[in-house]
Design an enzyme around this catalytic site. Structure first.
Site, PDB file in Angstrom:
ATOM      1  N   TYR A 140      -3.238   1.318  16.266  1.00 18.56           N
ATOM      2  CA  TYR A 140      -1.983   1.277  17.032  1.00 18.56           C
ATOM      3  C   TYR A 140      -2.232   0.899  18.486  1.00 18.56           C
ATOM      4  O   TYR A 140      -1.690  -0.085  18.972  1.00 18.56           O
ATOM      5  CB  TYR A 140      -1.244   2.612  16.896  1.00 18.56           C
ATOM      6  N   GLU A 186      -2.745  -0.622   8.514  1.00 20.29           N
ATOM      7  CA  GLU A 186      -1.567  -0.175   9.271  1.00 20.29           C
ATOM      8  C   GLU A 186      -1.622  -0.740  10.672  1.00 20.29           C
ATOM      9  O   GLU A 186      -2.662  -0.688  11.332  1.00 20.29           O
ATOM     10  CB  GLU A 186      -1.510   1.355   9.446  1.00 20.29           C
ATOM     11  N   ASN A 246      -6.604   1.216  10.366  1.00 17.72           N
ATOM     12  CA  ASN A 246      -5.287   1.504  10.947  1.00 17.72           C
ATOM     13  C   ASN A 246      -5.448   1.493  12.451  1.00 17.72           C
ATOM     14  O   ASN A 246      -6.315   2.188  12.991  1.00 17.72           O
ATOM     15  CB  ASN A 246      -4.764   2.880  10.516  1.00 17.72           C
ATOM     16  N   HIS A 270      -2.853  10.701   1.236  1.00 16.47           N
ATOM     17  CA  HIS A 270      -2.244  10.486   2.549  1.00 16.47           C
ATOM     18  C   HIS A 270      -1.662  11.831   2.994  1.00 16.47           C
ATOM     19  O   HIS A 270      -0.455  11.975   3.195  1.00 16.47           O
ATOM     20  CB  HIS A 270      -1.184   9.375   2.487  1.00 16.47           C
ATOM     21  N   ASN A 293      -6.508   8.166   3.531  1.00 14.30           N
ATOM     22  CA  ASN A 293      -5.902   7.563   4.707  1.00 14.30           C
ATOM     23  C   ASN A 293      -6.236   8.376   5.954  1.00 14.30           C
ATOM     24  O   ASN A 293      -5.947   9.567   6.016  1.00 14.30           O
ATOM     25  CB  ASN A 293      -4.382   7.522   4.570  1.00 14.30           C
ATOM     26  N   GLU A 294      -6.839   7.725   6.920  1.00 17.34           N
ATOM     27  CA  GLU A 294      -7.067   8.304   8.248  1.00 17.34           C
ATOM     28  C   GLU A 294      -7.699   9.690   8.209  1.00 17.34           C
ATOM     29  O   GLU A 294      -7.096  10.694   8.614  1.00 17.34           O
ATOM     30  CB  GLU A 294      -5.768   8.357   9.052  1.00 17.34           C
ATOM     31  N   TRP A 300       2.922  -1.118   9.232  1.00 18.97           N
ATOM     32  CA  TRP A 300       3.500   0.221   9.103  1.00 18.97           C
ATOM     33  C   TRP A 300       4.834   0.184   9.822  1.00 18.97           C
ATOM     34  O   TRP A 300       4.826   0.061  11.035  1.00 18.97           O
ATOM     35  CB  TRP A 300       2.596   1.304   9.710  1.00 18.97           C
ATOM     36  N   ARG A 305       0.846  -1.192   0.000  1.00 18.62           N
ATOM     37  CA  ARG A 305       0.000   0.000   0.000  1.00 18.62           C
ATOM     38  C   ARG A 305       0.881   1.242   0.000  1.00 18.62           C
ATOM     39  O   ARG A 305       1.736   1.414   0.872  1.00 18.62           O
ATOM     40  CB  ARG A 305      -0.900   0.047   1.235  1.00 18.62           C
TER      41      ARG A 305
HETATM   42  C1  PNW Z   1      -0.622   7.032  11.127  1.00 11.71           C
HETATM   43  N1  PNW Z   1      -2.497   8.934  17.047  1.00 11.71           N
HETATM   44  O1  PNW Z   1      -0.823   8.235  11.815  1.00 11.71           O
HETATM   45  C2  PNW Z   1      -0.346   7.445   9.691  1.00 11.71           C
HETATM   46  O2  PNW Z   1      -1.220   6.903   8.738  1.00 11.71           O
HETATM   47  C3  PNW Z   1       1.075   7.259   9.253  1.00 11.71           C
HETATM   48  O3  PNW Z   1       1.363   8.144   8.206  1.00 11.71           O
HETATM   49  C4  PNW Z   1       1.994   7.423  10.456  1.00 11.71           C
HETATM   50  O4  PNW Z   1       3.350   7.470  10.102  1.00 11.71           O
HETATM   51  C5  PNW Z   1       1.694   6.280  11.386  1.00 11.71           C
HETATM   52  O5  PNW Z   1       0.330   6.263  11.764  1.00 11.71           O
HETATM   53  C6  PNW Z   1       2.539   6.284  12.659  1.00 11.71           C
HETATM   54  O6  PNW Z   1       2.289   7.454  13.391  1.00 11.71           O
HETATM   55  C7  PNW Z   1      -1.240   8.326  13.121  1.00 11.71           C
HETATM   56  O7  PNW Z   1      -2.233  10.012  17.603  1.00 11.71           O
HETATM   57  C8  PNW Z   1      -0.942   9.493  13.793  1.00 11.71           C
HETATM   58  O8  PNW Z   1      -3.124   8.030  17.681  1.00 11.71           O
HETATM   59  C9  PNW Z   1      -1.367   9.681  15.072  1.00 11.71           C
HETATM   60  C10 PNW Z   1      -2.090   8.704  15.726  1.00 11.71           C
HETATM   61  C11 PNW Z   1      -2.403   7.528  15.075  1.00 11.71           C
HETATM   62  C12 PNW Z   1      -1.967   7.341  13.768  1.00 11.71           C
END
Ligand code: PNW
Length: 446
Positions: free
Chosen positions: A293, A352, A291, A123, A167-168, A399, A79
């Site tokens: 985290y 991601e 995505n 993005h 994206n996001e 990612w 991607r």
């Molecule tokens: C994503 N948060 O961004 C993006 O899609 C990527 O470009 C980025 O590099 C990656 O995650 C890692 O940061 C985020 O604050 C930015 O929870 C912030 C958050 C989550 C995702």
């Protein structure tokens, strides 16, 4: 509990990696590319260490080497995103063919290596020229995005079948128009609300033109979603968490897939909604891109002038955290995948997931990133568990392939399976690269 993740994946499960244009390409002034709002933000000195994406990973020139790394990793899919100001320097009107040709070369190289291209239109690198005439705050942006999508669909639709509109959505609108953490760095409630609605309309318009121009297109959008918890579990933060949840998790998928805005946000957005808009936003999609985290935290906004009603909170001091301080909570990922399956009823691709932090390089030049291996093991195990419990997950993208420009944090935090030396551009595989290659190999063999 240890969980065997070498078997039991759905047939044809897609393994991949994700990147984005501004974070890796570099060549910011080459072959007719014009500035995006991120180039501007970097010029304004708003990035840690004064960093910018001018050179980044120099992927624009080194894409062959990077595709060779993907091949070695054994991934099925890649991607990436197209830089809008590379192909349309003014955002609309005159086409920059040299820019289009770069993505031709990249796509052809991927296909020659049996890696399926997954193309994301946006993005975060909006052409500066469009921002200068109003950007996402004006309704004309819907038409600009529709024309840009048409250009890409016609150019690449013969070879690219997997399409992602944005994206996001909520990260770039919230951080860019409400909190000054992202380009364009506006902090205005009305601008933020308009941007949300216009981006939703732009998404719907793009889905229709991709569908019209690409036979057999498989189309989705990528949403960041994660649990929003009240900071310190406090009662007084609960309302803030509910509000942030609407903005973060529902402002885009709800209208796009269910046809309505979540209630509190919907009331605020009402003045900008015209007859027929909700039907334009809610277009049939083929998959949900997630995505994820870790969970995020909200607290009451104690700024007396604030009109949002929520502020960003901190993870509990005793929480398990990545080196970047992001909370690690794999069970929340499992629950999210199960909930999503029921809520939106679409196949899910995790577009991601990954872990930021530093790496150590030992005396033999080996890059040691055990913290990332541990994170990926735990998150893939949770995804496996979710699938066993009925979640409809069809693929997973780490990612990221390479360490890259981590937005406001510059080049400090590293997310790659491959280490990049930004002085020499030398790529070095990390322990996590070998771990992921092995996981892919074992599941393909199974
Ligand atoms: C994503 N948060 O961004 C993006 O899609 C990527 O470009 C980025 O590099 C990656 O995650 C890692 O940061 C985020 O604050 C930015 O929870 C912030 C958050 C989550 C995702």
């Amino acid at each position: 509990m240890s969980h065997d993740t070498t078997t039991g994946w759905p047939k044809d499960f897609v393994w991949g990696v994700s990147t984005s244009s501004y974070q890796i390409e570099g060549a910011a002034q080459e072959d007719g590319r014009a500035p995006s709002i991120w180039d501007t933000r970097c010029r304004l000195g708003k990035i840690a260490n004064g960093d910018s994406g001018d050179v980044a990973c120099d992927h624009y020139h080194r894409y062959r080497e990077d595709v060779a790394l993907m091949k070695e990793l054994g991934i099925d899919a890649y991607r990436f995103s197209v830089a809008w100001p590379r192909v349309l320097p003014k955002g609309k009107g005159a086409v920059n063919f040299k820019g289009l040709e770069f993505y031709d070369r990249l796509i052809d190289e991927l296909l020659a290596n049996d890696i399926e291209p997954w193309l994301c239109l946006y993005h975060w690198d909006l052409p500066q020229a469009l921002h200068d005439i109003g950007g996402w705050a004006v309704r004309d942006s819907v038409g600009w995005f529709e024309d840009y999508a048409t250009l890409l669909a016609r150019r690449y639709g013969d070879r690219v079948k997997k399409w992602i509109t944005f994206n996001e959505f909520s990260v770039f609108t919230l951080f860019g128009y409400a909190i000054d953490w992202s380009a364009p760095g506006i902090t205005d409630r009305d601008t933020h609300l308009k941007a949300i609605h216009h981006v939703n309309l732009a998404h719907g318009a793009a889905v229709d033109v991709i569908r019209a121009h690409v036979p057999g297109a498989v189309i989705g959008a990528v949403h960041n979603r994660q649990a929003v918890w009240p900071e310190h579990g406090k009662e007084e933060n609960k309302h803030a968490a509910a509000l942030l949840d609407e903005h973060w998790n529902r402002a885009f998928p709800d209208p796009q897939l269910l046809g309505y805005y979540p209630p509190m946000l919907g009331q605020a957005i009402e003045p900008y909604v015209q007859a027929g808009d909700m039907a334009r936003i809610c277009r049939p999609l083929d998959f949900f891109g997630l995505n994820h985290y870790g969970p995020i935290f909200a607290k009451v906004d104690d700024n007396p002038n604030s009109t949002w009603g929520f502020a960003w909170g901190e993870a509990p001091a005793d929480a398990d955290k990545s080196e970047l301080g992001w909370a690690i909570f794999p069970d929340a990922f499992r629950d999210e995948l199960i909930d999503l399956t029921h809520r939106y009823k679409l196949p899910i691709y995790v577009t991601e997931n990954g872990c930021g932090g530093g790496d150590t390089v030992d005396e033999n030049g080996q890059v040691i990133d055990n913290h990332r291996v541990t994170y990926l093991k735990r998150y893939t195990a949770s995804m496996h568990e979710a699938i066993e419990k009925g979640a409809d997950v069809r693929g997973y993208f780490v990612w990221s392939l390479l360490d890259n420009f981590e937005w406001g944090s510059g080049y400090g935090p590293r997310f790659g399976l491959v280490h990049v030396d930004y002085e020499t551009q030398k790529r070095t595989k990390k322990a996590s690269f070998d771990w992921y290659a092995n996981l892919i190999k074992s599941t393909h063999g199974a």
